[in-house]
Motif scaffolding. Structure first.
Motif, PDB file in Angstrom:
ATOM      1  N   SER A 210      43.035  39.649  53.365  1.00 13.45           N
ATOM      2  CA  SER A 210      43.747  40.004  52.013  1.00 13.45           C
ATOM      3  C   SER A 210      44.044  41.531  51.861  1.00 13.45           C
ATOM      4  CB  SER A 210      42.623  39.787  50.987  1.00 13.45           C
ATOM      5  OG  SER A 210      43.319  40.036  49.679  1.00 13.45           O
TER       6      SER A 210
ATOM      7  N   GLU B 108      47.945  43.081  51.747  1.00 14.20           N
ATOM      8  CA  GLU B 108      48.242  43.910  50.899  1.00 14.20           C
ATOM      9  C   GLU B 108      49.003  45.367  51.212  1.00 14.20           C
ATOM     10  OE1 GLU B 108      46.223  46.214  46.834  1.00 14.20           O
ATOM     11  OE2 GLU B 108      44.891  45.361  48.243  1.00 14.20           O
TER      12      GLU B 108
ATOM     13  N   ASN C   4      51.188  37.977  47.162  1.00 15.65           N
ATOM     14  CA  ASN C   4      50.801  36.582  46.582  1.00 15.65           C
ATOM     15  C   ASN C   4      49.720  36.037  47.584  1.00 15.65           C
ATOM     16  OD1 ASN C   4      50.841  34.370  45.072  1.00 15.65           O
ATOM     17  ND2 ASN C   4      52.148  33.384  46.490  1.00 15.65           N
TER      18      ASN C   4
ATOM     19  N   LEU D  17      46.592  37.847  47.081  1.00 15.44           N
ATOM     20  CA  LEU D  17      45.937  37.340  45.675  1.00 15.44           C
ATOM     21  C   LEU D  17      45.257  35.869  46.135  1.00 15.44           C
ATOM     22  CD1 LEU D  17      45.357  37.373  42.870  1.00 15.44           C
ATOM     23  CD2 LEU D  17      47.677  36.310  42.413  1.00 15.44           C
TER      24      LEU D  17
ATOM     25  N   VAL E  81      41.438  40.693  41.538  1.00 13.27           N
ATOM     26  CA  VAL E  81      42.403  39.731  41.236  1.00 13.27           C
ATOM     27  C   VAL E  81      43.405  40.111  40.180  1.00 13.27           C
ATOM     28  CG1 VAL E  81      42.678  37.366  39.948  1.00 13.27           C
ATOM     29  CG2 VAL E  81      40.984  37.722  41.767  1.00 13.27           C
TER      30      VAL E  81
ATOM     31  N   LEU F  81      45.942  42.684  41.918  1.00 14.61           N
ATOM     32  CA  LEU F  81      47.007  42.097  42.491  1.00 14.61           C
ATOM     33  C   LEU F  81      47.915  41.417  41.647  1.00 14.61           C
ATOM     34  CD1 LEU F  81      44.664  40.829  45.366  1.00 14.61           C
ATOM     35  CD2 LEU F  81      46.185  42.607  45.413  1.00 14.61           C
ATOM     36  N   LYS F  82      47.363  40.860  40.365  1.00 16.03           N
ATOM     37  CA  LYS F  82      48.367  40.092  39.569  1.00 16.03           C
ATOM     38  C   LYS F  82      49.299  41.274  38.917  1.00 16.03           C
ATOM     39  CE  LYS F  82      45.797  36.021  38.141  1.00 16.03           C
ATOM     40  NZ  LYS F  82      45.171  35.565  37.346  1.00 16.03           N
TER      41      LYS F  82
END
Length: 189
Positions: A53, A57, A77, A80, A101, A104-105
């Motif tokens: 992850s 990123e 995405n 996330l 979370v 990242l959103k």
């Protein structure tokens, strides 16, 4: 991955031991051992997935620097999705993070809105150039497009920092400036 597969086997064997003895009479030691294995498994899987992850990123940030918004959005995405998987499927993992979370959103929202905002800014600059060239009708049509672009951004992406009344006011002010320039030019003529 081989270590994780070994852990999965160990968990299944420990569960078999408990089933064989009957869950009602399984010793506290057997249950504690299963809990240790499950915690270790969640921790290892969480660590494995969080590394992926984080990599996604970072790659997203690189794509953003290159202004490849679509790729950046796909990558963030993916980051996330992996974080959500950790949070939902590996409850004993220290890699669980509701705040990540949310972060990242927010990045996804930013990636969706930045191209819209940049396009609106480009249209505004183009409108000023057209006005300077005395092409006022075209300039007003272009600044109207920019204004509409910002209105869409404000309506669809309210939680973005680029969706703001102050940005909308800038486009309205630009429209008035172009109208005033046209009026001044007519008076001059």
């Amino acid at each position: 991955l081989e270590d994780i597969q070994l852990l999965e086997e160990a968990i299944e064997k420990q569960r078999a031991v408990i089933r064989h003895r009957g869950s009602d009479i399984a010793s506290r030691e057997d249950l504690d051992r299963l809990e240790e294995l499950l915690t270790l498994y969640d921790e290892e899987m969480g660590g494995f997935l969080i590394a992926q992850s984080n990599r996604l990123e970072t790659e997203s940030e690189t794509a953003l620097e290159a202004k490849d918004y679509e790729r950046a959005l796909d990558l963030i995405n993916g980051a996330l999705t992996l974080q959500v998987e950790i949070n939902e499927q590996y409850p004993r993992s220290s890699a669980r993070s509701a705040s990540r979370v949310h972060q990242l959103k927010n990045k996804m929202t930013q990636l969706r809105t930045q191209p819209l905002a940049e396009r609106a800014d480009q249209l505004k600059a183009e409108a000023y150039q057209l006005a300077e060239a005395g092409r006022y009708e075209e300039a007003k049509a272009v600044i109207q497009q920019a204004l509409e672009q910002q209105q869409v951004l404000n309506q669809r992406h309210r939680n973005s920092r680029l969706a703001s009344l102050s940005r909308l006011k800038q486009f309205e002010d630009a429209w008035r400036e172009i109208q005033n320039a046209e009026d001044a030019d007519r008076v001059e003529q």
